[in-house]
Design a protein around this motif. Sequence first.
Motif, PDB file in Angstrom:
ATOM      1  N   VAL A 191      33.555  -3.074   6.906  1.00 23.80           N
ATOM      2  CA  VAL A 191      34.117  -2.874   8.264  1.00 23.80           C
ATOM      3  C   VAL A 191      33.030  -1.742   9.088  1.00 23.80           C
ATOM      4  N   VAL A 192      32.728  -1.937  10.094  1.00 29.45           N
ATOM      5  CA  VAL A 192      32.058  -0.877  10.605  1.00 29.45           C
ATOM      6  C   VAL A 192      33.101  -0.362  12.141  1.00 29.45           C
ATOM      7  N   GLY A 193      32.998   0.960  12.275  1.00 28.56           N
ATOM      8  CA  GLY A 193      33.922   1.280  13.377  1.00 28.56           C
ATOM      9  C   GLY A 193      33.042   2.525  14.070  1.00 28.56           C
ATOM     10  N   ALA A 194      33.397   2.539  15.365  1.00 29.99           N
ATOM     11  CA  ALA A 194      32.761   3.601  16.545  1.00 29.99           C
ATOM     12  C   ALA A 194      33.638   4.040  17.211  1.00 29.99           C
ATOM     13  N   ARG A 195      33.401   5.034  17.738  1.00 27.54           N
ATOM     14  CA  ARG A 195      34.360   5.708  18.964  1.00 27.54           C
ATOM     15  C   ARG A 195      33.627   6.504  20.098  1.00 27.54           C
ATOM     16  N   GLU A 196      33.939   6.254  21.088  1.00 28.25           N
ATOM     17  CA  GLU A 196      33.574   7.114  22.306  1.00 28.25           C
ATOM     18  C   GLU A 196      34.696   7.228  23.215  1.00 28.25           C
ATOM     19  N   GLY A 197      35.335   8.510  23.292  1.00 28.85           N
ATOM     20  CA  GLY A 197      36.499   8.518  24.384  1.00 28.85           C
ATOM     21  C   GLY A 197      37.492   7.949  23.988  1.00 28.85           C
ATOM     22  N   SER A 198      37.780   7.543  22.842  1.00 32.14           N
ATOM     23  CA  SER A 198      39.306   6.744  22.225  1.00 32.14           C
ATOM     24  C   SER A 198      39.237   7.172  21.006  1.00 32.14           C
ATOM     25  N   PRO A 199      40.431   7.581  20.418  1.00 30.63           N
ATOM     26  CA  PRO A 199      40.507   8.212  19.153  1.00 30.63           C
ATOM     27  C   PRO A 199      40.242   7.088  17.938  1.00 30.63           C
ATOM     28  N   LEU A 200      39.642   7.598  16.819  1.00 24.53           N
ATOM     29  CA  LEU A 200      39.793   6.727  15.822  1.00 24.53           C
ATOM     30  C   LEU A 200      39.544   7.555  14.348  1.00 24.53           C
ATOM     31  N   VAL A 201      40.179   7.325  13.374  1.00 24.21           N
ATOM     32  CA  VAL A 201      40.312   7.825  12.090  1.00 24.21           C
ATOM     33  C   VAL A 201      39.737   7.145  11.021  1.00 24.21           C
ATOM     34  N   LEU A 202      39.451   7.634  10.047  1.00 22.31           N
ATOM     35  CA  LEU A 202      38.952   7.088   8.585  1.00 22.31           C
ATOM     36  C   LEU A 202      39.801   7.387   7.646  1.00 22.31           C
ATOM     37  N   GLY A 203      40.324   6.585   6.879  1.00 17.67           N
ATOM     38  CA  GLY A 203      41.417   6.733   5.554  1.00 17.67           C
ATOM     39  C   GLY A 203      40.750   6.596   4.516  1.00 17.67           C
ATOM     40  N   VAL A 245      26.082  12.099   9.102  1.00 19.28           N
ATOM     41  CA  VAL A 245      26.441  13.263   9.259  1.00 19.28           C
ATOM     42  C   VAL A 245      27.714  13.256   8.351  1.00 19.28           C
ATOM     43  N   GLU A 246      28.238  14.664   7.931  1.00 19.81           N
ATOM     44  CA  GLU A 246      29.288  14.535   7.148  1.00 19.81           C
ATOM     45  C   GLU A 246      30.650  15.138   7.846  1.00 19.81           C
ATOM     46  N   ARG A 247      31.723  14.726   7.619  1.00 20.78           N
ATOM     47  CA  ARG A 247      32.800  15.190   8.244  1.00 20.78           C
ATOM     48  C   ARG A 247      33.848  15.495   7.472  1.00 20.78           C
ATOM     49  N   PRO A 248      34.712  16.507   7.607  1.00 19.13           N
ATOM     50  CA  PRO A 248      35.843  16.968   6.419  1.00 19.13           C
ATOM     51  C   PRO A 248      36.860  16.040   6.380  1.00 19.13           C
ATOM     52  N   VAL A 249      37.229  15.863   4.992  1.00 18.04           N
ATOM     53  CA  VAL A 249      38.400  15.255   4.532  1.00 18.04           C
ATOM     54  C   VAL A 249      39.651  16.079   4.723  1.00 18.04           C
ATOM     55  N   ARG A 250      40.649  15.671   5.353  1.00 22.86           N
ATOM     56  CA  ARG A 250      41.935  16.557   5.478  1.00 22.86           C
ATOM     57  C   ARG A 250      43.133  15.807   5.082  1.00 22.86           C
ATOM     58  N   THR A 251      43.784  16.457   4.230  1.00 25.77           N
ATOM     59  CA  THR A 251      45.030  15.955   3.884  1.00 25.77           C
ATOM     60  C   THR A 251      46.099  15.951   4.876  1.00 25.77           C
ATOM     61  N   LEU A 299      37.313  11.311  13.321  1.00 27.17           N
ATOM     62  CA  LEU A 299      36.014  10.926  13.655  1.00 27.17           C
ATOM     63  C   LEU A 299      35.696  11.581  15.000  1.00 27.17           C
ATOM     64  N   GLU A 300      34.388  12.035  15.119  1.00 29.83           N
ATOM     65  CA  GLU A 300      34.158  12.800  16.449  1.00 29.83           C
ATOM     66  C   GLU A 300      33.459  11.761  17.530  1.00 29.83           C
ATOM     67  N   GLU A 301      33.242  12.320  18.768  1.00 30.02           N
ATOM     68  CA  GLU A 301      32.594  11.584  19.806  1.00 30.02           C
ATOM     69  C   GLU A 301      31.220  11.071  19.290  1.00 30.02           C
ATOM     70  N   GLY A 302      31.157   9.555  19.665  1.00 31.06           N
ATOM     71  CA  GLY A 302      29.652   9.078  19.116  1.00 31.06           C
ATOM     72  C   GLY A 302      29.548   8.770  17.894  1.00 31.06           C
ATOM     73  N   ASP A 303      30.534   9.245  16.878  1.00 31.71           N
ATOM     74  CA  ASP A 303      30.255   8.517  15.555  1.00 31.71           C
ATOM     75  C   ASP A 303      30.610   7.193  15.299  1.00 31.71           C
ATOM     76  N   VAL A 304      29.693   6.747  14.416  1.00 30.25           N
ATOM     77  CA  VAL A 304      29.815   5.232  13.996  1.00 30.25           C
ATOM     78  C   VAL A 304      30.031   5.387  12.231  1.00 30.25           C
ATOM     79  N   VAL A 305      31.079   4.787  11.902  1.00 34.78           N
ATOM     80  CA  VAL A 305      31.444   4.781  10.349  1.00 34.78           C
ATOM     81  C   VAL A 305      31.258   3.460   9.813  1.00 34.78           C
ATOM     82  N   ASP A 306      30.759   3.286   8.656  1.00 34.61           N
ATOM     83  CA  ASP A 306      30.439   2.429   7.846  1.00 34.61           C
ATOM     84  C   ASP A 306      31.187   2.356   6.352  1.00 34.61           C
ATOM     85  N   LEU A 307      32.251   1.298   6.385  1.00 38.44           N
ATOM     86  CA  LEU A 307      33.214   1.397   5.484  1.00 38.44           C
ATOM     87  C   LEU A 307      32.903   0.096   4.431  1.00 38.44           C
ATOM     88  N   HIS A 308      33.043   0.711   3.061  1.00 32.51           N
ATOM     89  CA  HIS A 308      32.803  -0.210   2.079  1.00 32.51           C
ATOM     90  C   HIS A 308      33.934  -0.065   0.999  1.00 32.51           C
TER      91      HIS A 308
END
Length: 609
Positions: free
Chosen positions: A168-180, A232-238, A205-214
């Motif tokens: 699954v591929v996700g992307a965000r710009e101006g609307s929230p999206l999180v990766l679990g 880019v790397e984004r921190p994983v938060r609990t 995820l931050e503005e302009g991010d595209v995430v590739d899920l496997h």
Amino acid sequence: MCGIVAAVSNRNIVSVLVEGLKRLEYRGYDSCGVAVHQDGTLRRTRSTSRVAELDAQIAADAVAGGTGIAHTRWATHGAPAVHNAHPHFSGDRIALVHNGIIENHDELRAELQSKGYQFASQTDTEVIAHLIHQLYDGDLLDAVQRAVVRLKGAYAIAVFAKDEPHRVVGAREGSPLVLGVGEGETFLASDAMALAGVTDQIVYLEEGDVVDLHLGKHWISQRQADGGFARVERPVRTVHAHSGAAELGPYRHYMQKEIFEQPKAIADTLEGVAGFDPDLFGDKAAEVFDAIDRVLILACGTSSYSGLTAKYWLEAIAGIPCSVEIASEYRYRESVPDPRTLVVTISQSGETADTLAALKHARSLGMTRTLTICNVATSAMVRECELAYITRAGVEIGVASTKAFTTQLVALFLLTMVLAKRRGKLPAEGEAAALRNLRHLPAALQAVLALEPQIIGWAEQFVPRQNALFLGRGRHYPIALEGALKLKEISYIHAEAYPAGELKHGPLALVDASMPVITVAPADDLLEKLKSNMQEVRARAGELYVFADADTHIESSAGIHVIRLPEHYGALSPILHVVPLQLLAYHTACARGTDVDKPRNLAKSVTVE
């Protein structure tokens, strides 16, 4: 507003998708759907009913799969109808869900139609699905990256392809999206709450991010100024998100429950407050507060009324100029920026699109000192602002905000006191008195809530009404505005609020025997003026419903109904006076038989412009 849930897993993921949608129901929606990769094909079920009905339909259709996407839609482009519901397909290869609005959808639609694509919906979303399909040559990530650079507007998307069953591929710009991040599985959602109970490992995820899920792994790339993408790397938060809607207990609706939770919510919001020190708002607060000369408040809806109330406090108590702007208007007008301004955003969710856009506009004008009052510590608003005060209202399910509003007022009063003290406007005895009053607020609110039986009696009289006026003066005028908003949004009675002194400048023409006039009448310096305004109403046969303090000497008589609040509470009086207005709106809506928690056409978190 719209909600997204997506997953890549080796197990049947449909129940996770559906439960995620159920946790997002409070945001408001008018259709919903699920699509999965099943036996080498794309399977989809959509509904204009509630998620529970969708779940039954999924079971009947035997929809199952390890890769899937799900969505709740709040209609923007195209009516609430099954053919407009998400997920959208492009042929039998691409499935996509989308939050936001694509501003150049007409241009893209014409281009795609010229290439033979046929559209089954009126949505802007279907344009994205066909665009990705047109660009797809076996690598979904590449197709999405090439597609999003052509999109103008706001979006969060999740998409999968028939030819790549565990992706699954996700992307965000101006609307929230999180990766679990789970064990051997990955997820996407528009809100971490949707993934509660599934994983607490969240990447924002931050503005302009595209995430590739496997399966059990992911990669994130960010759009660059030249249109390309870099890893880019984004921190994983609990994140310990709420695991679902709280039990109603003895209450009929979540709104009623949340009204009665306000004493606890305010006590929680004040926990740890021992004095009016800048560090309540962050480590840099003292430095920021010393560098400002004025305050600009940006907010929408109910939050804007908390800001209007704060304007009275900030100017009268802290002696600092304050302006309040409707966020959706502010970014589109010519204004005069001042770099010595503290820009304060107010948002329950912290994801309100108009407020986020207004914040970015203010920063672009050179006003970089920012603070947010927000109920969600992990929200975009908190991440975007330099300072923050996190209210502790807890999850608010009802669309009509109640406890989020009163906790915002508490936070804004704290800001007022901190700035007053910092500017030498708050003597030690004044600080001690204000702290005592704040600590007494929960008990004072309990006494106000005890008025519910009397308010129920009033509500029955409002059932046949089609219009109502609300009056207030001074710092209670914004409370009248909030009362009118509550009545109209859940009972569907047209209601307007005015400063009481404005009656004779036009609204008095509306007053007759069929017009109820709800009046907020605290025992303050404007009381005698307010009484004169009330007489203007009675002289035109208008019927008054007055929420008065105990010592206002306003008596019930023909055409005048009075409910007395237990005590006058000085500067904090607006927090007490809004509660009976909430109860009046709630019980009127109940008596009229409307859907209190999910009023028509409205959404909880407005994440589109």
